[in-house]
Scaffold this motif. Structure first.
Motif, PDB file in Angstrom:
ATOM      1  N   ASP A 160      57.190  38.670  32.218  1.00 12.11           N
ATOM      2  CA  ASP A 160      57.971  39.907  32.186  1.00 12.11           C
ATOM      3  C   ASP A 160      58.440  40.206  30.765  1.00 12.11           C
ATOM      4  O   ASP A 160      58.466  41.361  30.338  1.00 12.11           O
ATOM      5  N   GLN A 161      58.785  39.170  30.017  1.00 14.95           N
ATOM      6  CA  GLN A 161      59.228  39.369  28.627  1.00 14.95           C
ATOM      7  C   GLN A 161      58.051  39.614  27.685  1.00 14.95           C
ATOM      8  O   GLN A 161      58.060  40.565  26.911  1.00 14.95           O
ATOM      9  N   LEU A 162      57.032  38.760  27.747  1.00 16.68           N
ATOM     10  CA  LEU A 162      55.894  38.867  26.831  1.00 16.68           C
ATOM     11  C   LEU A 162      55.187  40.211  26.957  1.00 16.68           C
ATOM     12  O   LEU A 162      54.704  40.770  25.977  1.00 16.68           O
ATOM     13  N   SER A 163      55.160  40.753  28.164  1.00 15.09           N
ATOM     14  CA  SER A 163      54.484  42.037  28.373  1.00 15.09           C
ATOM     15  C   SER A 163      55.317  43.218  27.864  1.00 15.09           C
ATOM     16  O   SER A 163      54.827  44.333  27.790  1.00 15.09           O
ATOM     17  N   ARG A 164      56.539  42.980  27.470  1.00 20.55           N
ATOM     18  CA  ARG A 164      57.378  44.066  26.950  1.00 20.55           C
ATOM     19  C   ARG A 164      57.231  44.289  25.450  1.00 20.55           C
ATOM     20  O   ARG A 164      57.613  45.328  24.939  1.00 20.55           O
ATOM     21  N   TYR A 165      56.680  43.295  24.738  1.00 24.33           N
ATOM     22  CA  TYR A 165      56.574  43.466  23.289  1.00 24.33           C
ATOM     23  C   TYR A 165      55.228  43.039  22.704  1.00 24.33           C
ATOM     24  O   TYR A 165      54.928  43.377  21.562  1.00 24.33           O
ATOM     25  N   PHE A 166      54.393  42.292  23.450  1.00 23.89           N
ATOM     26  CA  PHE A 166      53.132  41.829  22.871  1.00 23.89           C
ATOM     27  C   PHE A 166      51.924  42.166  23.746  1.00 23.89           C
ATOM     28  O   PHE A 166      51.068  42.918  23.347  1.00 23.89           O
ATOM     29  N   THR A 182      45.696  28.680  34.047  1.00 23.24           N
ATOM     30  CA  THR A 182      44.933  29.667  33.290  1.00 23.24           C
ATOM     31  C   THR A 182      45.479  31.028  33.687  1.00 23.24           C
ATOM     32  O   THR A 182      45.459  31.378  34.861  1.00 23.24           O
ATOM     33  N   VAL A 183      46.032  31.729  32.721  1.00 21.26           N
ATOM     34  CA  VAL A 183      46.580  33.064  32.976  1.00 21.26           C
ATOM     35  C   VAL A 183      45.736  34.082  32.227  1.00 21.26           C
ATOM     36  O   VAL A 183      45.016  33.735  31.290  1.00 21.26           O
ATOM     37  N   LYS A 184      45.834  35.306  32.647  1.00 22.73           N
ATOM     38  CA  LYS A 184      45.089  36.374  31.970  1.00 22.73           C
ATOM     39  C   LYS A 184      46.059  37.268  31.216  1.00 22.73           C
ATOM     40  O   LYS A 184      47.042  37.732  31.775  1.00 22.73           O
ATOM     41  N   TRP A 185      45.746  37.477  29.945  1.00 19.06           N
ATOM     42  CA  TRP A 185      46.484  38.410  29.115  1.00 19.06           C
ATOM     43  C   TRP A 185      45.675  39.692  29.031  1.00 19.06           C
ATOM     44  O   TRP A 185      44.451  39.673  29.079  1.00 19.06           O
ATOM     45  N   TRP A 186      46.336  40.807  28.875  1.00 17.28           N
ATOM     46  CA  TRP A 186      45.715  42.130  28.815  1.00 17.28           C
ATOM     47  C   TRP A 186      44.859  42.374  30.061  1.00 17.28           C
ATOM     48  O   TRP A 186      43.878  43.101  30.022  1.00 17.28           O
ATOM     49  N   GLY A 187      45.220  41.712  31.162  1.00 15.44           N
ATOM     50  CA  GLY A 187      44.517  41.917  32.421  1.00 15.44           C
ATOM     51  C   GLY A 187      43.188  41.223  32.549  1.00 15.44           C
ATOM     52  O   GLY A 187      42.628  41.167  33.633  1.00 15.44           O
ATOM     53  N   ARG A 188      42.652  40.637  31.437  1.00 17.26           N
ATOM     54  CA  ARG A 188      41.331  40.018  31.554  1.00 17.26           C
ATOM     55  C   ARG A 188      41.001  38.925  30.552  1.00 17.26           C
ATOM     56  O   ARG A 188      39.918  38.358  30.609  1.00 17.26           O
ATOM     57  N   VAL A 189      41.849  38.602  29.615  1.00 14.79           N
ATOM     58  CA  VAL A 189      41.564  37.558  28.632  1.00 14.79           C
ATOM     59  C   VAL A 189      42.165  36.238  29.122  1.00 14.79           C
ATOM     60  O   VAL A 189      43.385  36.101  29.190  1.00 14.79           O
ATOM     61  N   PRO A 190      41.315  35.257  29.472  1.00 20.05           N
ATOM     62  CA  PRO A 190      41.845  33.986  29.977  1.00 20.05           C
ATOM     63  C   PRO A 190      42.502  33.150  28.878  1.00 20.05           C
ATOM     64  O   PRO A 190      41.952  32.990  27.791  1.00 20.05           O
ATOM     65  N   VAL A 191      43.690  32.648  29.211  1.00 23.31           N
ATOM     66  CA  VAL A 191      44.449  31.765  28.333  1.00 23.31           C
ATOM     67  C   VAL A 191      44.651  30.464  29.110  1.00 23.31           C
ATOM     68  O   VAL A 191      45.312  30.457  30.150  1.00 23.31           O
ATOM     69  N   THR A 233      51.247  44.222  25.995  1.00 27.17           N
ATOM     70  CA  THR A 233      51.815  45.405  26.639  1.00 27.17           C
ATOM     71  C   THR A 233      50.819  46.149  27.518  1.00 27.17           C
ATOM     72  O   THR A 233      51.208  46.828  28.450  1.00 27.17           O
ATOM     73  N   LEU A 234      49.547  46.044  27.220  1.00 27.11           N
ATOM     74  CA  LEU A 234      48.527  46.765  27.980  1.00 27.11           C
ATOM     75  C   LEU A 234      47.821  45.797  28.915  1.00 27.11           C
ATOM     76  O   LEU A 234      47.235  44.823  28.466  1.00 27.11           O
ATOM     77  N   GLY A 235      47.903  46.020  30.208  1.00 30.37           N
ATOM     78  CA  GLY A 235      47.240  45.139  31.170  1.00 30.37           C
ATOM     79  C   GLY A 235      48.097  43.979  31.621  1.00 30.37           C
ATOM     80  O   GLY A 235      47.814  43.354  32.634  1.00 30.37           O
ATOM     81  N   GLY A 236      49.134  43.650  30.877  1.00 31.04           N
ATOM     82  CA  GLY A 236      50.080  42.632  31.272  1.00 31.04           C
ATOM     83  C   GLY A 236      49.530  41.211  31.297  1.00 31.04           C
ATOM     84  O   GLY A 236      48.476  40.919  30.753  1.00 31.04           O
ATOM     85  N   ILE A 237      50.272  40.353  31.966  1.00 30.47           N
ATOM     86  CA  ILE A 237      49.990  38.928  32.058  1.00 30.47           C
ATOM     87  C   ILE A 237      50.010  38.535  33.519  1.00 30.47           C
ATOM     88  O   ILE A 237      50.883  38.960  34.274  1.00 30.47           O
ATOM     89  N   SER A 238      49.059  37.707  33.920  1.00 35.20           N
ATOM     90  CA  SER A 238      48.925  37.365  35.337  1.00 35.20           C
ATOM     91  C   SER A 238      49.943  36.342  35.832  1.00 35.20           C
ATOM     92  O   SER A 238      50.103  36.179  37.037  1.00 35.20           O
ATOM     93  N   GLY A 239      50.628  35.646  34.948  1.00 31.49           N
ATOM     94  CA  GLY A 239      51.610  34.662  35.384  1.00 31.49           C
ATOM     95  C   GLY A 239      52.253  33.983  34.197  1.00 31.49           C
ATOM     96  O   GLY A 239      51.881  34.219  33.045  1.00 31.49           O
ATOM     97  N   PRO A 240      53.219  33.096  34.476  1.00 30.47           N
ATOM     98  CA  PRO A 240      53.920  32.396  33.396  1.00 30.47           C
ATOM     99  C   PRO A 240      53.019  31.349  32.735  1.00 30.47           C
ATOM    100  O   PRO A 240      52.057  30.871  33.343  1.00 30.47           O
ATOM    101  N   LEU A 241      53.352  31.008  31.498  1.00 30.58           N
ATOM    102  CA  LEU A 241      52.635  29.939  30.811  1.00 30.58           C
ATOM    103  C   LEU A 241      53.185  28.605  31.303  1.00 30.58           C
ATOM    104  O   LEU A 241      54.324  28.259  31.029  1.00 30.58           O
ATOM    105  N   VAL A 242      52.362  27.905  32.085  1.00 33.06           N
ATOM    106  CA  VAL A 242      52.708  26.588  32.615  1.00 33.06           C
ATOM    107  C   VAL A 242      51.534  25.658  32.334  1.00 33.06           C
ATOM    108  O   VAL A 242      50.377  26.063  32.462  1.00 33.06           O
ATOM    109  N   ALA A 243      51.831  24.420  31.968  1.00 29.50           N
ATOM    110  CA  ALA A 243      50.776  23.459  31.656  1.00 29.50           C
ATOM    111  C   ALA A 243      49.780  23.377  32.806  1.00 29.50           C
ATOM    112  O   ALA A 243      50.162  23.288  33.975  1.00 29.50           O
TER     113      ALA A 243
END
Length: 160
Positions: free
Chosen positions: A26-32, A47-56, A34-44
């Motif tokens: 909720d925080q990361l998508s407000r300033y970084f 695998t989450v998706k940034w910008w709706g499709r980039v796996p992290v 911003t487009l497509g959002g994040i699929s979930g929190p960063l937890v060890a």
């Protein structure tokens, strides 16, 4: 010589708040992201998706201290895909502020690797500036900043 970099910035907020601004979607998508959002929190292990499709792929999360993840690098057409490693460190300062350091490495020692490292160094420097503006002043610097924000395509999406 391997391509790698380290950028840092001082955020005038307590380390817990700054750390949360990265792990909390909720925080990361407000300033970084911003487009497509994040699929979930960063937890060890996640695998989450940034910008709706980039796996992290999150490797490590040490509360209020460190986040480590891998993600796909930008590759040239015909180049084998690979990942780079990002490490974010959070240091509480004596004045109550936080120093955030972001290091990334893993590019091949060629022209495309150099280009990818430069693009990401620029991106992480902007991320720190955007985080500072968001946490200290409630301002989203990315809104309308990139043509990608207007076109609906992620700004830092690795090229396939």
């Amino acid at each position: 010589m391997p391509f790698e970099f380290r950028v840092n910035g001082r955020i005038d907020r307590p380390v817990a708040q700054v750390f949360d601004a990265v792990v909390n979607p909720d925080q990361l998508s407000r300033y970084f992201v911003t487009l497509g959002g994040i699929s979930g929190p960063l937890v060890a292990g996640a695998t989450v998706k940034w910008w709706g499709r980039v796996p992290v792929q999150v490797e490590a999360v040490e509360q209020n201290e460190r986040i480590v993840f891998r993600w796909d690098a930008m590759v040239a057409k015909g180049e084998e895909p690979y990942q780079t490693r990002v490490e974010m460190c959070f240091q509480s300062l004596d004045d109550g502020a936080t120093m955030v350091t972001i290091a990334e490495k893993g590019w091949p020692e060629n022209g495309q690797g150099q280009k990818g490292s430069y693009v990401n160094c620029e991106g992480w420097s902007q991320m720190l500036a955007c985080m500072k503006a968001w946490l200290e002043y409630g301002i989203n610097l990315r809104q309308g900043y990139y043509l990608s924000e207007l076109s609906g395509k992620p700004a830092l999406e690795p090229q396939a």
